[in-house]
Write a protein that holds these residues in place. Structure first.
Motif, mmCIF file in Angstrom:
data_model
loop_
_atom_site.group_PDB
_atom_site.id
_atom_site.type_symbol
_atom_site.label_atom_id
_atom_site.label_comp_id
_atom_site.label_asym_id
_atom_site.label_seq_id
_atom_site.Cartn_x
_atom_site.Cartn_y
_atom_site.Cartn_z
ATOM 1 N N HIS A 22 11.450 -16.614 2.386
ATOM 2 C CA HIS A 22 10.047 -16.834 2.028
ATOM 3 C C HIS A 22 9.889 -17.220 0.560
ATOM 4 C CE1 HIS A 22 11.059 -12.661 1.139
ATOM 5 N NE2 HIS A 22 10.101 -12.673 0.222
ATOM 6 N N HIS A 60 -2.117 -21.245 10.407
ATOM 7 C CA HIS A 60 -1.078 -20.491 9.695
ATOM 8 C C HIS A 60 0.118 -21.390 9.401
ATOM 9 C CE1 HIS A 60 1.545 -17.197 8.492
ATOM 10 N NE2 HIS A 60 2.465 -17.708 9.299
ATOM 11 N N TYR A 111 0.963 -22.010 5.621
ATOM 12 C CA TYR A 111 2.164 -21.336 5.136
ATOM 13 C C TYR A 111 3.152 -22.335 4.541
ATOM 14 C CZ TYR A 111 5.814 -17.885 4.651
ATOM 15 O OH TYR A 111 6.756 -17.040 4.104
ATOM 16 N N ARG A 130 12.558 -20.650 6.745
ATOM 17 C CA ARG A 130 11.173 -20.282 6.437
ATOM 18 C C ARG A 130 10.247 -20.692 7.580
ATOM 19 N NH1 ARG A 130 11.559 -21.278 1.405
ATOM 20 N NH2 ARG A 130 10.820 -23.410 1.254
ATOM 21 N N HIS A 135 8.967 -17.442 9.524
ATOM 22 C CA HIS A 135 7.702 -17.105 8.865
ATOM 23 C C HIS A 135 6.521 -17.978 9.299
ATOM 24 C CE1 HIS A 135 9.507 -14.287 5.935
ATOM 25 N NE2 HIS A 135 10.543 -15.104 5.951
ATOM 26 N N ALA A 136 6.752 -19.275 9.477
ATOM 27 C CA ALA A 136 5.622 -20.185 9.700
ATOM 28 C C ALA A 136 5.167 -20.249 11.155
ATOM 29 C CB ALA A 136 5.980 -21.593 9.213
#
Length: 455
Positions: A15, A83, A87, A166, A170-171
Motif C-alpha cells: 500500500h 473504491h 484507491y 496493490r 487493496h484496490a
C-alpha cells in the motif's frame, strides 16, 4: 502449519508508494477480460500495471460473456468501482468510459484491437513498450480482448510489481451485496458466534462480525471451520485424461466431453502417444478424487466433528461421488445449504458472483485445503491468506505425487503408518520461502515488492 516465527516476519506493505501519479496522457487502454472471476481479477491487475507502464488512462475493465460461465456480470457487479478508481488514483488515471470522440472508432480497422493471439503469453514489459505503445501514440486507444496471462511475472520493474499487489490486495473490494452475503455465510459457518476472523475486515468490510459492546471474545474459543476447494468438475476431470474408476461408461462420457470442449486435446489423444492414465496418476497429475481427499483429510487428523465448507461448481459424479466425504464428514456444507432460497436467489444466474462468495468463505476459513495447486482460484486464496494472515492462516497444499505414491502403492497399510506418510507429504509443502523467480505475486506475495520482512 507454517513455522509461525518465520511466516509472521512478513507483513503487508504494497500500500506504500514512492512515486507520483501517472498523467495517463498517452491514450486510453480498454480491456475486456475473459475467463471466470479469478482469471478476470488477474487480468484487471495486469492491465493496471500496463496502464502505468505506458502512461495511459485505463477505462474501467469489462468482462467478457462466456458460454462456459454463462454470467453477464460486469466489473461493477462484483467490485466497488469508486473504491477501485480512487484507491489507484495516486498510481494511474481511470475513467468509466472512453471519450465520445473515440467511442465511434472502428478499432479493428485502425489496428487498435489486440487479441490474445497478438500477444505472446507471459509477455515482458519490453513487448508492450516496443509494439503497443506506438499504436497508442498513433490512435490514442488500444483494446485488449481476452488478456489472459499476458504479462510475465518476471522481469517486471519493482514498482510495477508492487502496483500489481496493490491492485489485488487493496484496490479490488467486493460490492456490498457480495460482502453482506459473504458475512452471513461466515457467521453461519462459525455457528453465529461473535468472533472476528483475521481476514474478515478485508473481505466483507463493514459487514464483518464484531463483538458486542462490553462482551469479551476469546479467539481460541471461536467456532472454527475448514474450507475445501475440491477441484473435481467435469472439465478438469476430462482434461486430465485420467481414469476415476467409472469403467467404460465413464470413459465414453469423458471422451464425448473432450470432443466438444477440448477438440485439440481429443485429436492429440487419437494421433499421438500420450502418457497412460496409470502413468499420469503415479506422477501426481490427476485431480484428487473425493475418496482420496477424504483419506488425506482423515490422515491429517480431521474427523466427524470438523465443520467443512465445500467450494466449487458441480462435482463430477454428483452426490454419489461425494458420499465418501459426506459420510465421514457429516458437517460438510455448501453455500446452497447455508443460504435460504430467498437469500441465494439474487446470485442464482451469476456464477462469477457465486465464485466471489466461495472466495470469501475459503479465504476467511481457519484452514484452507486445496486439491489442485494449479487452480487460479486456490492460488489467489493462498496468496491472500499469506498477505493478510500474519502467519496464522494455514493452507493445505498437498504434494499429489507423494500422495499418489501412498494411495497407489499401499493397498494394505496400517493407519498409523498411513497418517505419518500423509502428514509428511503435506508438511513438505509447508516451508516459508520468498517468491521464486517467475512465479506469480498474486500467489506468492512474500517478496520485497509486496511485503516487508523483519528479522
Amino acid at each position: 502449519m507454517e513455522p509461525y516465527n518465520c511466516a509472521s516476519s512478513w507483513t503487508p506493505c504494497s500500500h506504500t508508494r514512492d512515486w507520483g501519479p501517472s498523467e495517463g496522457s498517452n491514450g486510453f487502454i480498454v480491456v475486456t477480460a475473459n475467463g471466470g472471476v479469478n482469471q478476470q481479477r488477474v487480468a484487471v491487475c495486469n492491465a493496471v500495471a500496463i496502464a502505468r507502464l505506458l502512461n495511459a488512462t485505463l477505462v474501467l475493465p469489462k468482462f467478457m460473456y462466456s458460454s462456459v460461465w454463462r454470467d453477464a456480470s460486469q466489473f461493477g457487479d462484483i467490485y466497488q468501482e469508486e473504491h477501485f478508481i480512487n484507491y489507484l488514483k495516486p498510481d494511474i488515471q481511470i475513467v468509466k468510459e472512453l471519450p465520445k470522440e473515440l467511442q465511434s472508432l472502428d478499432l479493428e480497422a485502425i489496428g487498435s484491437l489486440v487479441m490474445d493471439v497478438d500477444i505472446v503469453k507471459e509477455a515482458k514489459p519490453s513487448f508492450y513498450l516496443k509494439y503497443i505503445l506506438p499504436i497508442l501514440h498513433l490512435n490514442r486507444v488500444i483494446h485488449f480482448v481476452g488478456f489472459g496471462n499476458r504479462l510475465a511475472s518476471d522481469p517486471v520493474p519493482r514498482q510495477l510489481q508492487k502496483l500489481r499487489c496493490r491492485c489485488n490486495f487493496h484496490a479490488l473490494r467486493f460490492v456490498p451485496k457480495i460482502q453482506e452475503a459473504g458475512a452471513l455465510l461466515i457467521r453461519r459457518m462459525r455457528q453465529n458466534d461473535e468472533g472476528l476472523g483475521h481476514l474478515d475486515h478485508y473481505l466483507v468490510g463493514p459487514f464483518a462480525q464484531s463483538k458486542k459492546k462490553g462482551q469479551k471474545v476469546h479467539e481460541a474459543k471461536r467456532s472454527r471451520y475448514l474450507a475445501l476447494h475440491l477441484r473435481f468438475e467435469i472439465d478438469m476431470v476430462a482434461h486430465s485424461l485420467c481414469e476415476y474408476g467409472g469403467g467404460e461408461e465413464e470413459r465414453r462420457e469423458l471422451e464425448s466431453y473432450l470432443e466438444v470442449h477440448f477438440p485439440a486435446l481429443a485429436e492429440q489423444k487419437k494421433t499421438k502417444k500420450l502418457p497412460s492414465p496409470t502413468e499420469l496418476r503415479s506422477e501426481g497429475l490427476c485431480p484428487l478424487m473425493p475418496e482420496e481427499t477424504v483419506l488425506m483429510l482423515a490422515g491429517l487428523g480431521f474427523n466427524r466433528r470438523t465443520h467443512i465448507y465445500l467450494a466449487g461448481a458441480h462435482i463430477y459424479g454428483g452426490k454419489s461421488r461425494l458420499a465418501a466425504l459426506t459420510t465421514l464428514f457429516p458437517n460438510l456444507v455448501t453455500k446452497e445449504n447455508l443460504l435460504s432460497s430467498t437469500e441465494i436467489e439474487p446470485f442464482a444466474n451469476f456464477s462469477s458472483q457465486l465464485a466471489a462468495l466461495d472466495f470469501i468463505l475459503c479465504t476467511a476459513a481457519d484452514v484452507f485445503a486445496m486439491t489442485d495447486s494449479g487452480s487460479q482460484f486456490s492460488s489467489l486464496i493462498a496468496g491472500y491468506r499469506i498477505y493478510y494472515g500474519g502467519g496464522k492462516m494455514p493452507t493445505i497444499r498437498p504434494n499429489k505425487r507423494r500422495l499418489a505414491d501412498i494411495f497407489v502403492k499401499n493397498n494394505t497399510i496400517e493407519w498409523k503408518v498411513f497418517e505419518t506418510r500423509v502428514r509428511k507429504a503435506v508438511r513438505q509443502n509447508k516451508r516459508v520461502f520468498s517468491r521464486p523467480t517467475g512465479r506469480s505475486v498474486y500467489r506468492y506475495p512474500r517478496c520485497q515488492e509486496c511485503m516487508c520482512y523483519t528479522d
